[in-house]
Design a protein around this motif. Structure first.
Motif, short mmCIF file in Angstrom:
data_model
loop_
_atom_site.label_atom_id
_atom_site.label_comp_id
_atom_site.label_asym_id
_atom_site.label_seq_id
_atom_site.Cartn_x
_atom_site.Cartn_y
_atom_site.Cartn_z
N ASP A 116 -14.08 20.75 -12.29
CA ASP A 116 -13.78 19.45 -11.63
C ASP A 116 -12.35 19.60 -11.18
O ASP A 116 -11.39 19.63 -12.17
N ARG A 155 -15.71 21.95 -8.08
CA ARG A 155 -15.93 20.71 -7.27
C ARG A 155 -14.86 20.04 -7.16
O ARG A 155 -13.76 19.63 -7.88
N THR A 171 -12.14 16.72 -5.62
CA THR A 171 -12.11 15.43 -4.97
C THR A 171 -10.52 15.46 -4.27
O THR A 171 -9.74 15.71 -5.19
N ARG A 188 -10.30 8.69 -13.30
CA ARG A 188 -11.16 10.05 -13.13
C ARG A 188 -10.70 11.22 -13.95
O ARG A 188 -9.20 11.60 -13.74
N ALA A 210 -10.84 15.14 -14.82
CA ALA A 210 -11.01 16.67 -14.24
C ALA A 210 -10.67 17.71 -15.04
O ALA A 210 -9.71 17.46 -16.17
#
Length: 467
Positions: A2, A25, A27, A261, A263
């Protein structure tokens, strides 16, 4: 893996695109309501135009490659004309040919822009003793010593100013004109160095345009990249500001939009001041370096005229203005002449734009939009005899839009990256590092993506150590 990419300009989007191809992945968090940063399209008099950067250097492959990858290959267009001029000494003079960012291979090519005395002074370079460039040197300082100040003031300054909105006497030669810097280290004279760069460039790029645009505007590129990223599974959020970055046992936590968040890796694709704020807690040395990066502000005034109101339509692609001449406008682009796609939208319309402001001269930007339009019209009247009133106009301000590359900039960037290397899964990218052009920003984003793909999950200092 991530990965969070902070910043939705072209650098961050290029990083996201490359990360997705590497299996991550992704964001993307953009603090404003619009993706693309300084790549931005708009409309004036019902015609689409670029309101930010309008062309891409085609001799660096990254931007053209990315445009093709995201479905804009058929929209790529070279300029319809590249016949630019320099407004100096009371008139327009054709842009000299055969130079490297204003440094001539042959002083005779400067006729019209540089005085006969200035040309004679530049020719003396061939007989001057060799002078080294050292680890770095200001472009203007070195060129003035070899060729005379007039070459700097009349040609190097407006050309470098068009890229960096900066001061040639401060800008790093090693950072801004690396090919010329390396050639100057090898050759006895600067004229010989310029010839060597020109010959090598000609050998490497025998065909094809120097610059490329996109039908509908270069500002279409970020949206196309974002669409490709979403199609590959990326989450792209706008109006979400990252306020804190913390190291964790897993990797990183980003506080953004009122929530945390997690990651494995983070790419910071934001201007240097924003990157410094986010890095201050975990990588204070890198943050301190980034806090020293200065920025220039500028404004673009886009004007639309009816051809029937023009005594004579301007010719060529536009003109540059040496700051030494004391005009408000630093450059003007005749968009209708330069880009076929602009002209095709409304044959009766003539669109041009001017730029105002550069490093150390931002006081002009204190004027309101109407005053900037009036300043532009005043200078356009003097330069090209334009007396018509525009039927539409728009002013786009780029506050702190262009990072400055003073002497020592490459070493500063190297120190930032050295400090970040102790923190796997963390990288920076953008215009503040290796170049302000679109291809350079895309290359920077891709390099940051490769860094975090390679290093995320490897051993690093413990969370919150600041080591």
């Amino acid at each position: 893996m991530d990965v969070i990419v902070i910043g939705g300009g072209i650098s961050g989007l290029a990083a996201a695109h490359h990360l997705l191809k590497g299996g991550a992945r992704v964001t993307v968090l953009e603090s404003t309501g619009r993706l693309g940063g300084k790549l931005h399209t708009g409309r004036i008099a019902d015609v689409d135009v670029d309101l930010g950067a309008e062309s891409m250097l085609a001799r660096r492959p990254e931007a053209v490659e990315l445009a093709r990858e995201v479905g804009l290959g058929d929209a790529l267009q070279p300029p319809a004309t590249t016949a630019a001029a320099v407004w100096t000494r009371g008139g327009l003079h054709p842009m000299p040919t055969g130079h490297v960012m204003g440094v001539p291979a042959d002083p005779a090519s400067l006729a019209g822009v540089v005085s006969p005395e200035g040309i004679a002074r530049a020719a003396e370079d061939a007989d001057l003793p060799r002078t080294g460039v050292g680890q770095d040197v200001a472009v203007g300082e070195y060129v003035a010593a070899r060729l005379g100040r007039e070459v700097v003031d009349r040609l190097v300054e407006p050309l470098l100013g068009g890229v960096y909105a900066g001061d040639a006497y401060r800008i790093s030669m090693r950072a801004a004109v690396p090919g010329l810097y390396e050639a100057a280290r090898r050759e006895r004279s600067l004229l010989a160095a310029a010839r060597a760069v020109r010959e090598r460039t000609a050998a490497q790029h025998r065909e094809g345009p120097v610059f490329m645009g996109i039908e509908g505007g270069v500002g279409r590129l970020p949206g196309a990249v974002a669409d490709a990223c979403r199609a590959a599974g990326a989450e792209i959020l706008t109006d979400v500001s990252a306020t804190e970055l913390r190291r964790t046992k897993r990797g990183w936590t980003v506080t953004a939009g009122g929530r945390d968040r997690d990651a494995d890796a983070v790419v910071l694709a934001v201007p240097a001041p924003a990157a410094a704020r986010l890095l201050a807690g975990e990588v204070p040395a890198a943050a301190a370096e980034l806090e020293t990066v200065e920025y220039a502000s500028m404004a673009l005034v886009t004007l639309a005229f009816r051809r029937r109101n023009l005594t004579k339509a301007p010719e060529g692609s536009g003109f540059l203005v040496p700051p030494v001449d004391g005009h408000a406008v630093k450059a003007s682009t005749f968009s209708t002449n330069k880009w076929s796609w602009v002209a095709a939208q409304d044959p009766d319309l003539f669109v041009l734009r001017t730029s105002l402001g550069r490093y150390g001269e931002e006081e002009v930007l204190r004027h309101d939009d109407d005053e900037l339009v009036d300043l532009s019209l005043r200078d356009l009247k003097s330069a090209i005899g334009l007396t018509a009133r525009p039927v539409a106009r728009t002013v786009t301000r780029w506050e702190n839009g262009l990072p400055q590359y003073p002497v020592g900039h490459p070493d500063r960037v190297a120190r930032v990256r050295r400090d970040l290397a102790a923190y796997p899964g963390l990288a920076v990218c953008g215009a503040a590092y290796d170049g302000v052009g679109i291809p350079a920003c895309i290359a920077s984003g891709r390099a940051a993506a490769r860094t975090v793909l390679r290093t995320a999950g490897t051993r690093s200092p413990g969370p919150g150590t600041g080591a």
